[in-house]
Design an enzyme around this catalytic site. Structure first.
Site, PDB file in Angstrom:
ATOM      1  N   GLY A   1      -0.766 -43.170 -21.184  1.00 20.60           N
ATOM      2  CA  GLY A   1       0.528 -43.379 -20.551  1.00 20.60           C
ATOM      3  C   GLY A   1       0.406 -43.201 -19.052  1.00 20.60           C
TER       4      GLY A   1
ATOM      5  N   GLN B   1       3.266 -41.426 -10.650  1.00 19.93           N
ATOM      6  CA  GLN B   1       1.816 -41.207 -10.574  1.00 19.93           C
ATOM      7  C   GLN B   1       1.100 -42.268  -9.737  1.00 19.93           C
ATOM      8  OE1 GLN B   1       1.513 -40.698 -15.081  1.00 19.93           O
ATOM      9  NE2 GLN B   1      -0.053 -39.282 -14.342  1.00 19.93           N
TER      10      GLN B   1
ATOM     11  N   CYS C   1      -3.520 -35.045 -18.401  1.00 15.67           N
ATOM     12  CA  CYS C   1      -2.708 -35.904 -17.542  1.00 15.67           C
ATOM     13  C   CYS C   1      -3.614 -36.506 -16.472  1.00 15.67           C
ATOM     14  CB  CYS C   1      -1.602 -35.071 -16.898  1.00 15.67           C
ATOM     15  SG  CYS C   1      -0.564 -35.998 -15.770  1.00 15.67           S
ATOM     16  N   LEU C   2      -3.446 -37.800 -16.204  1.00 13.74           N
ATOM     17  CA  LEU C   2      -4.288 -38.457 -15.199  1.00 13.74           C
ATOM     18  C   LEU C   2      -4.091 -37.844 -13.817  1.00 13.74           C
ATOM     19  CD1 LEU C   2      -3.933 -42.187 -16.320  1.00 13.74           C
ATOM     20  CD2 LEU C   2      -5.832 -40.625 -16.765  1.00 13.74           C
TER      21      LEU C   2
ATOM     22  N   HIS D   1       5.985 -36.484 -22.491  1.00 15.00           N
ATOM     23  CA  HIS D   1       5.072 -36.202 -21.373  1.00 15.00           C
ATOM     24  C   HIS D   1       5.383 -37.138 -20.202  1.00 15.00           C
ATOM     25  CE1 HIS D   1       0.978 -35.256 -19.604  1.00 15.00           C
ATOM     26  NE2 HIS D   1       1.363 -36.327 -18.914  1.00 15.00           N
ATOM     27  N   GLU D   2       5.489 -38.437 -20.484  1.00 16.82           N
ATOM     28  CA  GLU D   2       5.691 -39.414 -19.397  1.00 16.82           C
ATOM     29  C   GLU D   2       7.087 -39.289 -18.786  1.00 16.82           C
ATOM     30  OE1 GLU D   2       3.178 -40.766 -18.216  1.00 16.82           O
ATOM     31  OE2 GLU D   2       1.858 -40.347 -19.900  1.00 16.82           O
TER      32      GLU D   2
ATOM     33  N   HIS E   1       7.497 -36.722 -16.141  1.00 16.46           N
ATOM     34  CA  HIS E   1       7.113 -37.145 -14.785  1.00 16.46           C
ATOM     35  C   HIS E   1       8.321 -37.693 -14.022  1.00 16.46           C
ATOM     36  CE1 HIS E   1       2.793 -36.551 -14.734  1.00 16.46           C
ATOM     37  NE2 HIS E   1       2.627 -37.208 -15.851  1.00 16.46           N
TER      38      HIS E   1
HETATM   39 NI    NI Z   1       0.875 -37.129 -17.030  1.00 16.32          NI
END
Ligand code: NI
Length: 185
Positions: free
Chosen positions: A45, A50, A98-99, A140-141, A144
């Protein structure tokens, strides 16, 4: 086009994201770029903050895990102007990464299912309960989009344990296989 991923310390990751209008310029191109960026970084995701944009746009690719979870075969979708309306009382623990937080993986407690409203990549509205792995990734997304990150859910002890890693990220010590945008020193 592959975009650099903003990592921990970037102010945009702590901003509340805003809904977009349906005539948002080059939306299709943005979604394509986000999907390409997510896939290159091997994420499931990616949320627009991000890549530095404080807007409520998320892409999710669960096709990559469909060998283990066949129900997600071909699941690559966008979630535009998404909001979580309700959460189940029942929760579960699952490991997350997480990226924007390369090198950090922790167990996070979240609702098992969520009631979400969003527009898909064809701007079709959805209002539905989702569960399983998708509910996990959506939470999670969508976090953000509120300026939250998964580490915010950790207890005091775990937060203490990752302090050094966060400090490294803040000072630009990042080792990962994808392009990142570090905070300016
Ligand atoms: Ni993340």
């Amino acid at each position: 086009m592959i975009l650099p991923i903003y990592t921990y310390g970037q102010a945009v990751l702590r901003k509340e994201a805003e809904d977009i209008t349906l005539d948002y310029p080059n939306l299709k191109e943005l979604l394509d770029n986000m999907i390409e960026t997510m896939q290159k970084a091997e994420g499931v995701g990616l949320a627009a903050p991000q890549i530095g944009l404080p807007i409520r746009v998320v892409v999710i690719d669960l096709d990559v895990i469909s060998e283990d979870l066949p129900e997600y075969k071909g699941f690559i979708h966008a979630f535009i102007n998404g909001h979580i309306l309700e959460e189940s009382e029942e929760t579960e623990l699952m490991d997350e990464g997480c990226l924007s937080l390369p090198g950090i993986h922790e167990s996070v407690r979240r609702a098992k299912s969520v009631h979400v409203a969003y527009l898909d990549e064809n701007l079709q509205p959805h209002d539905e309960w989702v569960d399983g792995y998708l509910a996990r990734v959506i939470q999670h997304e969508f976090d953000h989009l509120e300026g939250h990150m998964f580490i915010d859910h950790l207890g005091t002890l775990r937060k203490q344990m990752i302090k050094g890693k966060l400090r490294d990220l803040m000072s630009g010590k990042v080792r990962c296989s994808y392009r990142t945008k570090l905070i300016k020193k």
